[in-house]
Scaffold this active site. Sequence first.
Site, short mmCIF file in Angstrom:
data_model
loop_
_atom_site.label_atom_id
_atom_site.label_comp_id
_atom_site.label_asym_id
_atom_site.label_seq_id
_atom_site.Cartn_x
_atom_site.Cartn_y
_atom_site.Cartn_z
N ASN A 181 5.61 3.48 1.43
CA ASN A 181 4.72 2.37 1.76
C ASN A 181 3.90 2.77 2.97
O ASN A 181 4.30 2.57 4.12
CB ASN A 181 5.53 1.10 2.02
CG ASN A 181 6.19 0.57 0.77
OD1 ASN A 181 5.54 -0.03 -0.08
ND2 ASN A 181 7.49 0.82 0.64
N GLU A 182 2.74 3.34 2.70
CA GLU A 182 1.90 3.90 3.74
C GLU A 182 1.27 2.81 4.60
O GLU A 182 1.28 1.63 4.24
CB GLU A 182 0.81 4.77 3.10
CG GLU A 182 1.34 5.89 2.21
CD GLU A 182 2.00 7.02 3.01
OE1 GLU A 182 2.41 6.79 4.17
OE2 GLU A 182 2.13 8.13 2.47
N PRO A 183 0.72 3.20 5.76
CA PRO A 183 0.02 2.21 6.60
C PRO A 183 -1.00 1.41 5.79
O PRO A 183 -1.76 1.97 4.99
CB PRO A 183 -0.66 3.09 7.65
CG PRO A 183 0.21 4.29 7.76
CD PRO A 183 0.71 4.55 6.37
#
Length: 657
Positions: A181-183
Amino acid sequence: MNAKTASQTSKAQNEPAFEASRQASNRGTQRERLPVLIFEKPSEMSHRVARRIANLIEERQAVGQELVLGLPTGSTPIGVYQELVRMHQEEGLDFSNVVTFNLDEYYPMDPESLQSYHRFMEENFFNHVNIPESQIHIPEGDIPREEVERHCIEYEHAIEKAGGIDLILLGIGRSGHVGFNEPGSSRQTRTRLIILDEITRKDAASDFFGEENVPQEAITMGVGTILDADEIILMATGEHKAPIVREAVEEEANRSVTASYLQDHPNASFYLDRAAAGELTRVKTPWLVRDIEWNEQLEKQAVIWLSKKLNKAIPRLESGDFYRNQMHGVVHRYDSIDDLTRKIFEDLRQRIVYSDNLIKNERVILFSPHPDDDVISMGGMLDKLVANGNDVTVAYMTNGSVAVFDSDVRRYLRFIEMCGPTMGLEGEAFEHFNAKRAEIESFLDQKSPGEVDIQEVQELKAYIRYGEAVAATEVMGLGPEHCRFLDMPFYKTGRVRKDPVTQADVDVVRNLLEEVEPTNVFVAGDLSDPHGTHRMCYQAIRDALGEYRDARAGSDGQPAANAAPLVWLYRGAWQEWEIDRADIFVPLSKADLGRKVEAIFKHESQKDRAMFPGAYDEREFWQRARDRNCDTADTLNGLGLPEFYAAEAFVTTHEMP
């Protein structure tokens, strides 16, 4: 699965959070927005987490229920998996009632690939315990793109059908991501296909033998899926994780750091080793968040911090500087603030050791995890050890073969071909060489990214690193007779991921100790090496020194006077010792630093474009070494100490922690 009783759910949810809160009470944790446990060693953290899982398994078995776990990959949880495997094999821990859901998988990804999380979990956990295959779930990275969305929905349904996740383990990326879950991910997200962030791909580059080979996408559980778990434990180790850990723990929850969303969970905890906790306020500047019991180390830490913050030399600090920065307690320990500042200043000044006062005519082993760590991290000290007449053995613990490009192998093969006639390599011998070369060239032509090299290629790459290491030591006045290539077993996988350290590795180190009988040993203490090799070498040396010391103890069980060599811990490849923690500073002149850089340059295969430079520092290793050494000298100068061109820092100990 049977429905969980309210009492069991409450116990599962509240036990670790309560324990964390209890242990952290009265320790200045008011800036921390969720419970944080700090462990002195990563192994202690792994054992605690594994024991928590084992307790949950046994509790559920007692009432005929299943336990649903969410599991991560990466280097941090390996210790947990190893301990769970040990419990299964030695204590009979039964995993038959465990259901697992892994967090993520690269896309596209063949499950048999070296980089596949399917393969990772099988090799590190599933193949060694008795979880039924039907109860293991991992996102599929090899399905057609048009089926990905359906697969993600089905993954969510499978979690729901299992009754939800009871306990999920997480790591944290340098960008603050959990799972993939990337920025920018929202807290409502569910299992989905996601485009990987640049930092994430850089961090994964070593596993794929180059960033260009890292998939651009992955399938991951969403933040919402993770937050639905009854209990969450996030684990982090190493100094390189410390800044993002502090942000996730102490700053408000935000989309830029998805790990910060855990603040909203009623039963989420951070489990950190001491290094990963290093930037937390209660660790770095505890006087800002609590009344502390001052000691000499905290006094030094505080005075250095205040001097740097105010940009004032230590002898120029005044009592008002301390009062304005919430340091009343330390002021009242002294009749005059001058007594404190003079004490700290003199302590630091006496830690500056010039060549004439360094060890002379002694037996020294310099343990270098990779074939270039010696000159990168302590080339200046090595130069001075040789000049002082010490009997120096440089022990290269691993061959570093995985960090050599295929093009270097081709270059050296071409060199041998061209100089063969000059060196008398003719006739049948030359024909044999050409046949072997054709075999190697054919392999390299067909080799896929990340594929394990054939044995001949691994050996050639090792010899390239060995030759460079010898050339580097020659700059310092040593030669091949001073170099020992230990080729430790744990490293010889042909892959970035290594085997666990075993007694065979410890024996290699101990045998060298018994042969040389050193009075001083130098050991890499920068344990944030992203590939784990430094940490594993450290472990092997620590265990070997313990055995060596015990074997040399007297008949009364007391260590002999010369049983324990003095250990010098050096850093430099990945970070440098903090000023307040260093025991010795060795000044370097411009010429000293120049010889050090020259020695680093001898490692041609690592020059300009190293295979694994580390994702969080784009400088070449010689630039890192130069800058860190100059920064150390500049910091000492800023504190009011003598001005040097550069300096190396060391910690000394008789007991490796």
